[in-house]
Write a protein that holds these residues in place. Structure first.
Motif, PDB file in Angstrom:
ATOM      1  N   VAL A   2       0.853  -1.184   0.000  1.00  0.00           N
ATOM      2  CA  VAL A   2       0.000   0.000   0.000  1.00  0.00           C
ATOM      3  C   VAL A   2       0.892   1.237   0.000  1.00  0.00           C
ATOM      4  CG1 VAL A   2      -1.746   1.285   1.274  1.00  0.00           C
ATOM      5  CG2 VAL A   2      -1.855  -1.201   1.174  1.00  0.00           C
ATOM      6  N   ILE A   3       0.666   2.120  -0.971  1.00  0.00           N
ATOM      7  CA  ILE A   3       1.479   3.329  -1.115  1.00  0.00           C
ATOM      8  C   ILE A   3       0.660   4.521  -0.646  1.00  0.00           C
ATOM      9  CG2 ILE A   3       2.693   4.798  -2.761  1.00  0.00           C
ATOM     10  CD1 ILE A   3       2.959   2.304  -4.550  1.00  0.00           C
ATOM     11  N   PRO A   4       1.217   5.350   0.237  1.00  0.00           N
ATOM     12  CA  PRO A   4       0.486   6.548   0.665  1.00  0.00           C
ATOM     13  C   PRO A   4       0.201   7.470  -0.525  1.00  0.00           C
ATOM     14  CG  PRO A   4       2.394   6.163   2.078  1.00  0.00           C
ATOM     15  CD  PRO A   4       2.490   5.211   0.939  1.00  0.00           C
ATOM     16  N   VAL A   5      -0.898   8.191  -0.468  1.00  0.00           N
ATOM     17  CA  VAL A   5      -1.322   9.054  -1.572  1.00  0.00           C
ATOM     18  C   VAL A   5      -0.227  10.063  -1.922  1.00  0.00           C
ATOM     19  CG1 VAL A   5      -3.013  10.793  -2.259  1.00  0.00           C
ATOM     20  CG2 VAL A   5      -3.756   8.775  -1.013  1.00  0.00           C
ATOM     21  N   GLU A   6       0.474  10.582  -0.927  1.00  0.00           N
ATOM     22  CA  GLU A   6       1.491  11.596  -1.170  1.00  0.00           C
ATOM     23  C   GLU A   6       2.659  11.058  -1.991  1.00  0.00           C
ATOM     24  OE1 GLU A   6       0.866  10.665   2.233  1.00  0.00           O
ATOM     25  OE2 GLU A   6      -0.912  11.916   2.166  1.00  0.00           O
ATOM     26  N   GLN A   7       2.874   9.740  -1.985  1.00  0.00           N
ATOM     27  CA  GLN A   7       4.010   9.147  -2.673  1.00  0.00           C
ATOM     28  C   GLN A   7       3.626   8.452  -3.984  1.00  0.00           C
ATOM     29  OE1 GLN A   7       5.896   6.529   0.102  1.00  0.00           O
ATOM     30  NE2 GLN A   7       6.373   8.157   1.539  1.00  0.00           N
ATOM     31  N   MET A   8       2.359   8.483  -4.348  1.00  0.00           N
ATOM     32  CA  MET A   8       1.916   7.799  -5.561  1.00  0.00           C
ATOM     33  C   MET A   8       2.435   8.498  -6.805  1.00  0.00           C
ATOM     34  SD  MET A   8      -1.988   6.810  -4.940  1.00  0.00           S
ATOM     35  CE  MET A   8      -2.482   5.746  -3.648  1.00  0.00           C
ATOM     36  N   GLN A   9       2.735   7.693  -7.821  1.00  0.00           N
ATOM     37  CA  GLN A   9       3.160   8.212  -9.116  1.00  0.00           C
ATOM     38  C   GLN A   9       2.530   7.365 -10.200  1.00  0.00           C
ATOM     39  OE1 GLN A   9       7.394   8.035  -9.230  1.00  0.00           O
ATOM     40  NE2 GLN A   9       7.656   9.928  -8.081  1.00  0.00           N
ATOM     41  N   LEU A  10       2.287   7.987 -11.332  1.00  0.00           N
ATOM     42  CA  LEU A  10       1.767   7.303 -12.496  1.00  0.00           C
ATOM     43  C   LEU A  10       2.891   7.214 -13.520  1.00  0.00           C
ATOM     44  CD1 LEU A  10      -0.604   6.199 -14.241  1.00  0.00           C
ATOM     45  CD2 LEU A  10      -0.987   8.563 -14.958  1.00  0.00           C
ATOM     46  N   TRP A  11       3.205   6.000 -13.965  1.00  0.00           N
ATOM     47  CA  TRP A  11       4.243   5.813 -14.981  1.00  0.00           C
ATOM     48  C   TRP A  11       3.577   5.388 -16.269  1.00  0.00           C
ATOM     49  CZ3 TRP A  11       9.490   6.610 -14.859  1.00  0.00           C
ATOM     50  CH2 TRP A  11      10.019   6.970 -13.631  1.00  0.00           C
ATOM     51  N   TRP A  12       3.962   6.075 -17.346  1.00  0.00           N
ATOM     52  CA  TRP A  12       3.421   5.734 -18.648  1.00  0.00           C
ATOM     53  C   TRP A  12       4.429   6.180 -19.695  1.00  0.00           C
ATOM     54  CZ3 TRP A  12       1.850   8.526 -22.978  1.00  0.00           C
ATOM     55  CH2 TRP A  12       1.132   7.799 -23.919  1.00  0.00           C
ATOM     56  N   ALA A  13       4.777   5.312 -20.614  1.00  0.00           N
ATOM     57  CA  ALA A  13       5.696   5.608 -21.709  1.00  0.00           C
ATOM     58  C   ALA A  13       7.010   6.188 -21.190  1.00  0.00           C
ATOM     59  CB  ALA A  13       5.048   6.540 -22.722  1.00  0.00           C
TER      60      ALA A  13
END
Length: 71
Positions: A46-57
């Motif tokens: 589980v990743i805290p919201v503050e540390q979330m990242q979206l990776w794409w391309a």
């Protein structure tokens, strides 16, 4: 949107298990919003919201970044 998915899952479970699932069943705990991840591998993922990242391309997007799509 998430509540719609949970409602569909709840309906599918009711069709397959008309007598209901037992309280110890993980799916029942998720539907009751009483899932306890302590002591489980999933709790470490589980990743805290503050540390979330979206990776794409091979690009990263953090919380607050705007996604722009060329037309």
């Amino acid at each position: 949107m998430l509540s719609d998915v949970l409602d569909k899952l709840r309906g599918a479970v009711m069709i397959v298990y008309p007598m209901g699932l037992p309280k110890y069943e993980d799916v029942q705990a998720i539907l009751d919003d009483a899932e306890d991840l302590s002591g489980k591998q999933a709790g470490k993922e589980v990743i805290p919201v503050e540390q979330m990242q979206l990776w794409w391309a091979n690009k990263t997007s953090s919380l607050g970044d705007t996604l722009l799509f060329p037309v």
